[in-house]
Design an enzyme around this catalytic site. Structure first.
Site, short mmCIF file in Angstrom:
data_model
loop_
_atom_site.label_atom_id
_atom_site.label_comp_id
_atom_site.label_asym_id
_atom_site.label_seq_id
_atom_site.Cartn_x
_atom_site.Cartn_y
_atom_site.Cartn_z
N LYS A 65 0.80 -1.22 0.00
CA LYS A 65 0.00 0.00 0.00
C LYS A 65 0.84 1.28 0.00
O LYS A 65 0.41 2.31 -0.51
CB LYS A 65 -0.96 0.00 1.19
CG LYS A 65 -2.03 -1.08 1.12
CD LYS A 65 -2.98 -1.02 2.30
CE LYS A 65 -4.02 -2.12 2.25
NZ LYS A 65 -4.99 -2.04 3.37
N ASP A 101 -9.98 2.10 1.18
CA ASP A 101 -9.98 1.86 2.63
C ASP A 101 -10.51 3.09 3.36
O ASP A 101 -11.32 2.98 4.28
CB ASP A 101 -8.56 1.56 3.13
CG ASP A 101 -8.09 0.16 2.82
OD1 ASP A 101 -8.93 -0.73 2.63
OD2 ASP A 101 -6.86 -0.04 2.78
#
Length: 265
Positions: A65, A101
């Site tokens: 990420k 997210d």
């Protein structure tokens, strides 16, 4: 057919292929969605190869990420703010990075906006949760093992009331309204919870339930599980990858059922 996948390491346990393929079947979209073992050292070559193979998009999990940001052609401002990208959409040969997210956390944390929240950990998922709290007048305590990631946490939500707490001072956050655990499996197994005013948000879904979850369930506290986060962030990914509008509430119900059935097999 649209070509998609989820990349990370380890990746064999990922439920993303099951969830995404169920959604594309529902949307009547011909799609391929594979689990792809990729780590920090292999991401660069993998990313270039994905562009050549005409991938429509990629979902990213640990440990990619943050690593991916240096290679992307465009990163949305909020994803750069939290230094975390979990979604890549390929357009005109370039990769655009997003954080679904953060969008998922905004939905799931909205009942706790303006209250007191504690976050365990300071990685990409923790920064996404913190970024979702930006501008909500929420007080946040963050438990970390070291100060090395404090600056990135502050950047994730610069206008937020943040206090850093030593990892061993777990008892001091039990008056919070919600505790969000964003750490790897086993990290919180030693924590003892005899009493607490807090609900718990455990981002893990494998293994389930964690020892921390069992403690809060024993106290009768509300527990939000990792499947809720997994499905919620996937809804935004599916929307971006498919370029289709759909009813999130209907799709959420279907995908949560699919995820729960898969986990319980």
């Amino acid at each position: 057919m649209i070509k998609l996948g989820v990349a990370g390491s380890p990746i064999s346990h990922s439920l993303s292929p099951v969830i995404h393929l169920a959604a594309y079947k529902e949307l009547k979209i011909d799609a391929e969605f594979d689990a792809l073992e990729v780590n920090e050292n292999t991401f660069r070559d993998f990313y270039q190869d994905a562009k050549k193979k005409n991938f429509r998009g990629l979902a990213l999990t640990m440990p990619l990420k943050e690593v991916c940001i240096d290679y992307l052609d465009l990163v949305e401002p909020v994803a750069r703010q939290i230094t975390s990208v979990n979604t890549i959409v390929f357009k005109s040969g370039g990769g655009n990075g997003f954080s679904t997210d953060l969008l998922a956390f905004k939905n799931l944390l909205s009942p706790y906006f303006g209250k007191e929240i504690a976050i365990l950990g300071a990685g990409g998922t923790a920064r996404a949760a913190l970024g979702a709290l930006k501008g909500t007048n929420t007080k946040v305590k963050i438990l970390t093992r070291s100060s090395s990631r404090h600056s990135k946490m502050i950047e994730a939500a610069s206008d937020t009331d943040i206090a850093f707490v030593d990892w061993n001072d777990f008892s001091s956050i039990q008056n919070s309204n919600l505790i969000i655990s964003t750490t790897p499996k086993g990290s919180t197994d030693s924590f003892v919870v005899n009493e607490s005013n807090a609900d718990l948000f455990e981002v893990l879904y494998h293994p389930w339930p964690t020892k921390l979850v069992q403690n809060y369930q024993r106290l009768g506290k509300q527990v939000i599980g990792g499947l809720s986060l997994l499905v919620e962030q996937a809804l935004f990914q599916i929307q971006k990858f498919s370029e289709e509008d759909f009813d999130f509430d209907v799709m959420r119900t279907k995908l949560l059922k699919v995820a729960e059935q898969t986990v319980n097999k």
